[in-house]
Design an enzyme around this catalytic site. Structure first.
Site, PDB file in Angstrom:
ATOM      1  N   LYS A  59       0.843  -1.206   0.000  1.00 17.04           N
ATOM      2  CA  LYS A  59       0.000   0.000   0.000  1.00 17.04           C
ATOM      3  C   LYS A  59       0.874   1.251   0.000  1.00 17.04           C
ATOM      4  O   LYS A  59       2.065   1.179   0.319  1.00 17.04           O
ATOM      5  CB  LYS A  59      -0.931  -0.034   1.209  1.00 17.04           C
ATOM      6  CG  LYS A  59      -0.213  -0.104   2.543  1.00 17.04           C
ATOM      7  CD  LYS A  59      -1.132  -0.628   3.634  1.00 17.04           C
ATOM      8  CE  LYS A  59      -0.433  -0.602   4.981  1.00 17.04           C
ATOM      9  NZ  LYS A  59      -1.177  -1.376   6.003  1.00 17.04           N
ATOM     10  N   TYR A  74      15.782  29.950  10.713  1.00 18.24           N
ATOM     11  CA  TYR A  74      14.562  30.645  11.162  1.00 18.24           C
ATOM     12  C   TYR A  74      14.433  30.579  12.683  1.00 18.24           C
ATOM     13  O   TYR A  74      14.702  29.531  13.295  1.00 18.24           O
ATOM     14  CB  TYR A  74      13.324  29.982  10.557  1.00 18.24           C
ATOM     15  CG  TYR A  74      13.131  30.247   9.085  1.00 18.24           C
ATOM     16  CD1 TYR A  74      12.915  31.546   8.610  1.00 18.24           C
ATOM     17  CD2 TYR A  74      13.138  29.196   8.167  1.00 18.24           C
ATOM     18  CE1 TYR A  74      12.712  31.777   7.258  1.00 18.24           C
ATOM     19  CE2 TYR A  74      12.939  29.417   6.820  1.00 18.24           C
ATOM     20  CZ  TYR A  74      12.720  30.708   6.368  1.00 18.24           C
ATOM     21  OH  TYR A  74      12.523  30.947   5.044  1.00 18.24           O
TER      22      TYR A  74
END
Ligand SMILES: *Cc1c(COP(=O)(O)O)cnc(C)c1O
Length: 369
Positions: A40, A260
């Site tokens: 999957k 950041y």
């Protein structure tokens, strides 16, 4: 270097020989039970087509995916394989399942009824799996629905039930009593339904002992090298290597910050490498100030926050010849596997694999032809 590799920020190498070796290891451990493969989510992010072809070549005959669309993609690759759809019989897609020989995992009485109708329409008892919920409370027949079916076996008439199955909640934790209690509930439910082969174990379940094997096991994660039992040595071969490219080197002085939010301040001069991988590639933001890269066997820590396309490593301790623009840092590699990266990120290897970005240049080893 081919251009696509030159353009990408990182090289993702997927070793299909290791996938094949892992499937053989599980198959041998299973003895008489059959070893399927769960593919999957694009084979856990590693590529449905190359993985499916390699496993089919290895002798794998049964494949599980989550959705009908995935099953149709797989059918186009493997005309002969037994293909099972875990998420069940999609509404309105019954005729497609029948036409393409897809085997639904029937999770509700309504799905059973609709598959019965599809079988009648096809004029054949088409194969399907019956899923019994024994503790996941996610998909599968609840106890009252098993009761209903046990009292009215005609509900399955015209369907060829090839397996009854159930799915384990805690199989990765050997000592968890839920494993045995689910197995007992499974056996109790099966004893009330028409006799049928059974499927129970996922990857970790295979390692709990032969009483968990039944007739067909459904491993996914272990095929791709993830650790089946937490807290135990990992017997699986590593499948994935991720090498991020150094774009730039940067000397920073004492008192400077990086990235950041200026979340990391340097207490002394250091050398940083900026690498072309970020959360836009599935390198999770939770790895900021926590993650590790490796240059050879030297750990180079992530410093500062992860950006969308970039991450900064402190490479001060690595040899100078290895820290040049264009050289690579192992983000996943021999000294730092997917599970280790996942632990740093506060998640599991499954999520790391299925999040692997689409911008990486992918190299498949052992694809053959
Ligand atoms: C995903 C899944 C598996 C495979 O589990 P792994 O832990 O990856 O081996 C097996 N069965 C079901 C029902 C699943 O959803």
């Amino acid at each position: 270097m081919p251009n696509a590799a030159a353009h990408a920020g990182a090289i993702l190498t997927i070793d299909l020989d290791a996938v094949a070796a892992n499937w053989r290891l599980l198959r041998d451990r299973l003895g008489r039970a059959e070893c399927a493969a769960v593919l999957k989510a694009d084979a856990y992010g590693l590529g449905l087509a190359p993985v499916a072809r390699r496993l089919a070549r290895e002798g794998c005959r049964s494949f599980f995916v989550a959705q009908a669309g995935e099953a149709l993609s797989l059918r186009a690759l493997l005309p002969e394989a037994d293909i099972y759809v875990l998420n069940g019989l999609a509404h309105g897609a019954e005729a497609d399942y029948a036409a393409h020989g897809l085997r639904p995992v029937l999770n509700t009485l309504d799905e059973i009824a609709r598959w019965r109708v599809a079988c009648r329409a096809a004029g054949a008892a088409l194969p399907a799996v019956l899923n019994i919920d024994t503790g996941m409370a996610r998909l599968g027949l609840a106890p009252d629905e098993v009761d209903a079916l046990a009292n009215e076996p005609a509900g399955l008439e015209g369907i060829r039930v090839v397996y009854t199955m159930s799915h384990m909640a805690c199989a990765y934790a050997r000592a968890n009593p839920m494993n045995e209690s689910q197995r007992r509930l499974f056996d109790a439910a099966r004893s009330r339904l028409p006799p049928c082969s059974a499927s129970f174990a996922n990857s970790p379940g295979i390692f709990l002992g032969p009483e968990y094997h039944y007739d067909l096991a459904r491993p996914g994660a272990a095929l791709f090298g993830l650790q089946p039992q937490s807290g135990e040595p990992n017997p699986m071969a590593q499948v994935v290597r991720l090498q991020g490219k150094i774009l730039q080197l940067r000397r920073v002085d004492r008192g400077m910050t990086v990235g950041y939010g200026a979340t990391h301040r340097f207490a002394e001069p250091r050398l940083l490498a900026t690498v072309a991988v970020g959360y836009g590639d599935g390198y999770f933001r939770t790895l900021g100030n926590r993650g590790s890269g490796f240059i050879g066997d030297i750990r180079v820590p992530v410093v500062g926050r992860i950006s969308m396309d970039l991450v900064t490593f402190d490479v001060t301790d690595a040899p100078g010849r290895e820290t040049v623009p264009g050289a690579t840092i192992d983000i996943v590699g021999p000294g730092h596997d997917v599970d280790a990266l996942a632990a740093e990120a506060g998640t599991i290897g499954y999520e790391v694999l299925t999040a692997l970005g689409s911008r990486y240049h992918r190299v498949y080893l052992g694809a053959g032809r």
